[in-house]
Motif scaffolding. Structure first.
Motif, PDB file in Angstrom:
ATOM      1  N   GLN A  29      18.757  52.070 -34.203  1.00 32.68           N
ATOM      2  CA  GLN A  29      17.978  51.057 -34.902  1.00 32.68           C
ATOM      3  C   GLN A  29      18.479  49.648 -34.565  1.00 32.68           C
ATOM      4  O   GLN A  29      17.682  48.718 -34.386  1.00 32.68           O
ATOM      5  N   TYR A  62      13.888  54.478 -24.852  1.00 32.29           N
ATOM      6  CA  TYR A  62      13.013  54.445 -26.025  1.00 32.29           C
ATOM      7  C   TYR A  62      13.089  53.110 -26.760  1.00 32.29           C
ATOM      8  O   TYR A  62      12.066  52.596 -27.229  1.00 32.29           O
ATOM      9  N   THR A  63      14.294  52.551 -26.890  1.00 34.83           N
ATOM     10  CA  THR A  63      14.423  51.281 -27.614  1.00 34.83           C
ATOM     11  C   THR A  63      13.744  50.142 -26.872  1.00 34.83           C
ATOM     12  O   THR A  63      13.177  49.234 -27.486  1.00 34.83           O
ATOM     13  N   ASP A  98       9.988  50.557 -27.504  1.00 36.03           N
ATOM     14  CA  ASP A  98       9.659  50.208 -28.883  1.00 36.03           C
ATOM     15  C   ASP A  98       9.704  48.699 -29.095  1.00 36.03           C
ATOM     16  O   ASP A  98       8.833  48.124 -29.764  1.00 36.03           O
ATOM     17  N   LYS A 156       6.693  47.068 -27.539  1.00 39.73           N
ATOM     18  CA  LYS A 156       5.495  47.316 -28.347  1.00 39.73           C
ATOM     19  C   LYS A 156       5.429  46.346 -29.521  1.00 39.73           C
ATOM     20  O   LYS A 156       4.383  45.731 -29.785  1.00 39.73           O
ATOM     21  N   LYS A 157       6.535  46.215 -30.246  1.00 41.78           N
ATOM     22  CA  LYS A 157       6.555  45.320 -31.405  1.00 41.78           C
ATOM     23  C   LYS A 157       6.443  43.850 -30.978  1.00 41.78           C
ATOM     24  O   LYS A 157       5.840  43.039 -31.687  1.00 41.78           O
ATOM     25  N   VAL A 170       5.547  54.547 -27.821  1.00 43.30           N
ATOM     26  CA  VAL A 170       6.784  55.305 -27.998  1.00 43.30           C
ATOM     27  C   VAL A 170       6.495  56.623 -28.702  1.00 43.30           C
ATOM     28  O   VAL A 170       6.658  57.699 -28.134  1.00 43.30           O
ATOM     29  N   HIS A 171       6.079  56.549 -29.968  1.00 42.81           N
ATOM     30  CA  HIS A 171       5.787  57.754 -30.737  1.00 42.81           C
ATOM     31  C   HIS A 171       4.297  58.051 -30.601  1.00 42.81           C
ATOM     32  O   HIS A 171       3.508  57.817 -31.505  1.00 42.81           O
ATOM     33  N   LYS A 175      17.370  48.803 -30.926  1.00 48.17           N
ATOM     34  CA  LYS A 175      15.925  48.583 -30.882  1.00 48.17           C
ATOM     35  C   LYS A 175      15.557  47.206 -31.429  1.00 48.17           C
ATOM     36  O   LYS A 175      14.758  46.479 -30.821  1.00 48.17           O
ATOM     37  N   ASN A 176      16.137  46.849 -32.554  1.00 49.12           N
ATOM     38  CA  ASN A 176      15.791  45.584 -33.186  1.00 49.12           C
ATOM     39  C   ASN A 176      16.427  44.387 -32.489  1.00 49.12           C
ATOM     40  O   ASN A 176      15.827  43.304 -32.430  1.00 49.12           O
ATOM     41  N   ASP A 192       3.809  54.510 -20.101  1.00 52.95           N
ATOM     42  CA  ASP A 192       4.200  54.884 -21.458  1.00 52.95           C
ATOM     43  C   ASP A 192       3.857  56.355 -21.633  1.00 52.95           C
ATOM     44  O   ASP A 192       3.159  56.950 -20.806  1.00 52.95           O
TER      45      ASP A 192
END
Length: 252
Positions: free
Chosen positions: A233, A178-179, A182, A185-186, A143-144, A236-237, A60
């Motif tokens: 978005q 990136y997606t 992310d 992570k979630k 990610v961020h 990612k979701n 990461d």
């Protein structure tokens, strides 16, 4: 400023890295951490005498940056990405900074370019980044990535340039990376979402960037960027939804 090194992360950056390194050639020591590129990135970096080149498997962004920070012995570090360039004005400002024990970090403004155009709206400007700091801090986040400063933060007057994507293919490639990070992570945090959230979040992203953040002032680039961010978005979701449903199927 005395006692300064630079840190750059790379992966297949043969089109960018030379211009990046040229813009920071005035820094005595540059640490490049590469994720095993299969292009000419390594070859180009090794042509610079002040570059220390390391290869490290990418997990990461925080871990990769911290790996590089551990290779730096100077008191201060300047973090820059391969698609960013230091302007002459920023260079002179940093070189003329006096070391101050009370100041721990500096925010630096960034001008973001998208498909060759400086994006002044869409929420992309002004874009301040904590990139010059004492080498006692370490990153966290998948990610961020970022870190908390427990000292004084000041803001520099001059900024650097960020050439985000040279074409749509590069945008899609980075978006996919990136997606995925992310969503993972979630997923690990236990977050679950439904189709209503997925669709509404994508729609609201477009409204935020194009209407609220006045992306329409950026012309055609503004609407393209707003639509792509909405799609970002969605992807990612939907990846998070996929992870949750795949795990559910395996548990049955």
């Amino acid at each position: 400023m005395k006692g300064l090194s630079a840190l750059v992360l790379t992966y297949n950056e043969e089109d960018n890295i030379a211009d990046c390194l040229d813009s920071i050639s005035w820094i005595d020591k540059i640490v490049v951490v590469d994720s095993y590129s299969d292009d000419r990135t390594k070859e180009i970096c090794q042509q610079y005498e002040n570059v220390n080149f390391y290869e490290n498997e990418f997990k990461d962004f925080a871990s990769q940056r911290n790996f590089g920070l551990d290779k730096i012995e100077t008191d201060w570090v300047f973090v820059i990405d391969a698609d960013e360039r230091v302007t002459e004005e920023l260079k002179n400002e940093i070189r003329n900074l006096k070391n101050d024990d009370e100041v721990d970090a500096f925010n630096i403004i960034r001008k973001n370019y998208f498909l060759g155009k400086w994006i002044k709206y869409c929420g992309w400007h002004p874009d301040y980044n904590l990139r010059l700091f004492k080498n006692k801090y370490r990153y966290s986040g998948i990610v961020h990535e970022g870190f908390s400063v427990n000292g004084k933060i000041e803001r520099l007057e001059n900024g650097f340039l960020h050439y985000t994507y040279k074409n749509l293919s590069s945008y899609i490639t980075r978006m996919n990376q990136y997606t995925t990070l992310d969503a993972e992570k979630k997923y690990r945090s236990g977050k679950k979402i439904g189709i209503t959230y997925i669709l509404s979040r994508s729609f609201l992203e477009f409204i935020k960037m194009y209407i609220i953040k006045r992306g329409f002032f950026d012309g055609f680039h503004g609407i393209v960027l707003s639509l792509l961010s909405s799609y970002y978005q969605f992807i990612k979701n939907i990846k998070l939804w996929e992870l949750n449903n795949l795990r559910s199927d395996l548990d049955e």
